[in-house]
Design a protein around this motif. Structure first.
Motif, mmCIF file in Angstrom:
data_model
loop_
_atom_site.group_PDB
_atom_site.id
_atom_site.type_symbol
_atom_site.label_atom_id
_atom_site.label_comp_id
_atom_site.label_asym_id
_atom_site.label_seq_id
_atom_site.Cartn_x
_atom_site.Cartn_y
_atom_site.Cartn_z
ATOM 1 N N ALA A 152 96.954 95.878 154.701
ATOM 2 C CA ALA A 152 97.575 97.212 155.615
ATOM 3 C C ALA A 152 96.973 98.368 155.065
ATOM 4 O O ALA A 152 97.133 98.422 153.757
ATOM 5 C CB ALA A 152 99.140 96.815 155.681
ATOM 6 N N GLY A 153 96.796 99.243 155.794
ATOM 7 C CA GLY A 153 96.431 100.766 155.589
ATOM 8 C C GLY A 153 95.351 101.216 156.183
ATOM 9 O O GLY A 153 95.042 101.265 157.232
ATOM 10 N N GLU A 154 94.454 101.497 155.216
ATOM 11 C CA GLU A 154 92.934 102.119 155.645
ATOM 12 C C GLU A 154 92.098 101.059 156.197
ATOM 13 O O GLU A 154 92.323 99.835 155.796
ATOM 14 C CB GLU A 154 92.182 102.899 154.546
ATOM 15 N N ARG A 155 91.246 101.437 157.059
ATOM 16 C CA ARG A 155 90.318 100.411 157.643
ATOM 17 C C ARG A 155 89.392 99.583 156.809
ATOM 18 O O ARG A 155 89.280 98.498 156.910
ATOM 19 C CB ARG A 155 89.413 101.329 158.685
ATOM 20 N N MET A 156 88.747 100.201 155.756
ATOM 21 C CA MET A 156 87.884 99.798 154.728
ATOM 22 C C MET A 156 88.655 98.657 154.022
ATOM 23 O O MET A 156 88.157 97.484 153.554
ATOM 24 C CB MET A 156 87.200 100.584 154.013
ATOM 25 N N VAL A 157 89.943 99.010 153.526
ATOM 26 C CA VAL A 157 90.628 98.236 152.884
ATOM 27 C C VAL A 157 91.156 96.936 153.525
ATOM 28 O O VAL A 157 91.176 95.684 153.131
ATOM 29 C CB VAL A 157 92.176 99.165 152.405
ATOM 30 N N CYS A 158 91.377 97.050 154.878
ATOM 31 C CA CYS A 158 91.814 95.918 155.692
ATOM 32 C C CYS A 158 90.736 95.216 156.037
ATOM 33 O O CYS A 158 90.770 93.727 156.015
ATOM 34 C CB CYS A 158 92.319 96.542 156.907
ATOM 35 N N LEU A 159 89.594 95.812 156.267
ATOM 36 C CA LEU A 159 88.274 94.897 156.385
ATOM 37 C C LEU A 159 88.005 94.218 155.052
ATOM 38 O O LEU A 159 87.713 93.160 155.468
ATOM 39 C CB LEU A 159 87.103 95.891 156.854
ATOM 40 N N ALA A 160 88.088 94.706 154.009
ATOM 41 C CA ALA A 160 87.864 94.082 152.639
ATOM 42 C C ALA A 160 88.625 92.853 152.466
ATOM 43 O O ALA A 160 88.362 91.843 152.080
ATOM 44 C CB ALA A 160 87.958 94.921 151.417
ATOM 45 N N ALA A 161 89.970 93.078 152.703
ATOM 46 C CA ALA A 161 90.952 92.104 152.796
ATOM 47 C C ALA A 161 90.685 90.841 153.716
ATOM 48 O O ALA A 161 90.808 89.624 153.285
ATOM 49 C CB ALA A 161 92.565 92.665 152.795
ATOM 50 N N ALA A 162 90.261 91.076 154.918
ATOM 51 C CA ALA A 162 90.103 90.111 155.988
ATOM 52 C C ALA A 162 88.925 89.348 155.492
ATOM 53 O O ALA A 162 88.631 88.044 155.610
ATOM 54 C CB ALA A 162 90.255 90.935 157.126
ATOM 55 N N ASP A 163 87.860 90.096 155.216
ATOM 56 C CA ASP A 163 86.527 89.392 154.827
ATOM 57 C C ASP A 163 86.796 88.411 153.389
ATOM 58 O O ASP A 163 86.197 87.444 153.524
ATOM 59 C CB ASP A 163 85.507 90.407 154.275
ATOM 60 N N ASP A 164 87.550 88.903 152.539
ATOM 61 C CA ASP A 164 87.953 88.044 151.356
ATOM 62 C C ASP A 164 88.743 86.871 151.822
ATOM 63 O O ASP A 164 88.668 85.867 150.901
ATOM 64 C CB ASP A 164 88.648 88.994 150.347
ATOM 65 N N TRP A 165 89.583 86.922 152.910
ATOM 66 C CA TRP A 165 90.331 86.053 153.137
ATOM 67 C C TRP A 165 89.298 84.702 153.742
ATOM 68 O O TRP A 165 89.447 83.588 153.263
ATOM 69 C CB TRP A 165 91.186 86.126 154.379
ATOM 70 N N LEU A 166 88.243 85.011 154.619
ATOM 71 C CA LEU A 166 87.366 84.415 154.801
ATOM 72 C C LEU A 166 86.371 83.737 153.809
ATOM 73 O O LEU A 166 86.112 82.347 153.576
ATOM 74 C CB LEU A 166 86.260 84.806 155.899
#
Length: 560
Positions: A474-488
């Motif tokens: 949750a928060g900034e776009r790049m932080v969320c993209l990084a978290a989602a990509d790391d989940w995968l």
């Protein structure tokens, strides 16, 4: 488990340097995933052979942590442990405590190793580590020696050149901020009337004379001014404070308490039980501030920490990096559901920022794509081979002059960055579901992830077969993209990543079309992978809405 592309490049460069030089060190800050990368290097050396490796750490918790992460990256490679309780070399990869292994009786039990990996490799210059390295080389002169560290330059000025002849790769803090894996610092350099006096403090062999620093800083008017500035800029944030000595830290902690701020004190003189209890109070939110003296610079992380207060200068940039780094980790909403962290406030009441100018040991924030072998140069002081962009030799500390063009170091809060396009770097294809860049989804064989925009904030959601859908960022776009990509990356493999490439241009199957709303069946440009992403969204829409709208309500309530 799948490594991030930047992690994979770090691994490839490390292996190339090992095979060419026989030794190498990689430099990577907090948040880069050092344990994952060193596990990748060891796994590559050990695979398809009967080779043996030892992974060296200096604390019990690091040994256990490294072993667990190694098993996730290399599930097929057997492991064993050498520590105070157990001494087994039965595994192909043995995880050893350096203080235990360095004892003469245990040194004699070391088998012929093909690879020695040193976590927190700035310790490699210590006598205990050198005894281990020498014994490994005695048993097998061709053994690879590999180190990974965030801060290679040591406070005692002992260089790492006798152990490592080169630096394979260096991931910079700016890269991780730009890619969303760390939050950016917002730095305030505040003079409370002491900068002139601090400028006169003499340096010792290791650092500034902290007794003299304490005489300047440990005064009631100074501490009261510090607390007022902290209230003005970061009063609601969990904060770590670095002081000059124990008396200074004790006085600062007491002043915070007298100002009705729940505060704990941590020093090296405290019994272990008392120190752990204090940190537990901070971790559980019962304390808002933790004050310490040189205890929390290494090996401690509490991601909700979003303010760092420097009440002492540091003569080494690496020490400053360690202190500020305590506040740069992103906060996972699974572990910290009440935290929305977008940055870290750094309040520097000393002279570290003015002295060093930059948080980076080596600044390159232009977002250039990295590939292949790292371009190198030779350090004129120790003749080590190091990355071309290094401003400071990681092995001996030699500082390179700025270019004639006046390339001054960037202040801590003034990062000038081109956003790293994580969507292009990702191992997975991210689909813009509705063409407005407000909902992006990627899928694998068993997992999916998405990022969604609502009311000025981004939220990352992940799901996998047989498991509940989870809010992962949750928060900034790049932080969320990084978290989602790391989940995968965590739940998928190279094979499933390749699926996204194979499906890019193939038309959807009849079964996919039957599962989609009618309007999509008329979209003749739809691909099989886009259909997969849309189906993942449709099947999980209710859970996504519940998580995103729930998190948004909580964020609005906190802001109110």
């Amino acid at each position: 488990m799948l490594l991030r592309p930047r992690q994979k490049l770090f691994v490839d460069r490390s292996i190339s340097a090992l095979r060419f030089h026989g030794n190498t060190i990689g430099v990577a800050p907090t948040g880069a995933g050092k344990t994952i990368m060193l596990s990748g290097v060891a796994g590559e050396i050990l695979k398809d052979s009967d080779a043996k490796a030892c992974m060296l750490a200096h604390r019990d918790e690091l040994t256990a942590q490294n072993r667990a992460k190694f098993a996730r990256v290399n599930p097929e490679i057997s492991t064993s442990v050498v520590d105070a309780k157990e001494k087994s070399w039965s595994g192909r990869a043995t995880f050893a405590m350096a203080p235990t292994l360095a004892r003469e009786t245990n040194l004699g039990q070391i088998p012929a190793l093909d690879l020695l990996v040193i976590d927190e490799a700035h310790h490699a210059a210590a006598d205990s580590y050198r005894r281990i390295i020498d014994r490994v080389r005695e048993r097998n002169p061709k053994a690879f020696i590999y180190g990974v560290t965030a801060t290679p330059n040591r406070g005692d000025r002992k260089g790492l050149r006798p152990v490592f002849s080169n630096v394979a790769d260096q991931i910079r803090i700016g890269e991780l901020i730009a890619s969303g894996h760390l939050v950016p610092p917002r730095t305030f350099v505040i003079d409370v009337g002491v900068q002139s006096d601090l400028g006169k403090v003499r340096k010792t062999a290791d650092d500034f004379d902290m007794t003299e620093v304490a005489k300047v800083m440990n005064r009631t008017p100074v501490t009261e001014a510090v607390i007022q500035h902290w209230r003005d800029r970061a009063g609601d944030r969990q904060t770590v404070v670095f002081c000059a000595d124990v008396a200074h830290a004790t006085a600062v902690a007491q002043a915070f308490r007298q100002a009705d701020v729940p505060t704990v004190l941590v020093t090296g003189e405290m019994p272990d039980a008392a120190r752990k209890a204090a940190l537990a109070d901070f971790a559980d939110g019962r304390a808002r501030v933790v004050v310490n003296v040189a205890v929390l610079t290494e090996g401690w992380d509490h991601p909700p920490t979003s303010c760092v207060v420097l009440l002492r200068p540091s003569s080494y940039r690496s020490t400053m990096v360690q202190m500020v780094g305590r506040g740069l980790r992103t906060a996972n909403p699974q572990e910290h559901p009440d935290i929305l962290k977008t940055d870290c406030i750094v309040l520097d009441f000393g002279t570290s920022t003015l002295l060093h100018g930059s948080l980076e040991q080596d600044v390159d924030l232009d977002g250039r794509e990295l590939s292949g072998d790292a371009p190198t140069k030779t350090c004129p002081s120790c003749e080590a081979i190091i990355p071309l962009s290094s401003r400071e030799c990681p092995l001996c500390g030699h500082a390179f002059a700025c270019d004639d063009g006046g390339d001054e170091p960037q202040p801590l809060g003034d990062f000038v960055m081109s956003e790293i396009d994580l969507l292009k770097r990702s191992s997975f294809k991210w689909c813009d579901l509705f063409g407005d860049d407000a909902a992006l989804v990627a899928t694998g064989f068993t997992a999916w992830a998405g990022v969604f925009f609502l009311n000025g904030r981004w939220y990352a959601v992940g799901g996998r077969q047989g498991q509940p859908t989870t809010l992962v960022g949750a928060g900034e776009r790049m932080v969320c993209l990084a978290a989602a990509d790391d989940w995968l990356n965590e739940h998928e493999s190279d094979e499933s990543a390749h699926k996204t490439r194979r499906w890019l241009s193939q038309p959807p199957t009849d079964r996919q079309l039957a599962l989609l709303p009618a309007e999509y069946r008329q979209d003749f440009g739809l691909t099989r992978y886009q259909a997969s992403a849309l189906i993942a969204f449709q099947f999980n829409k209710a859970a996504i809405r519940r998580l995103v709208f729930g998190a948004d309500r909580n964020a609005l309530a906190r802001a109110a």
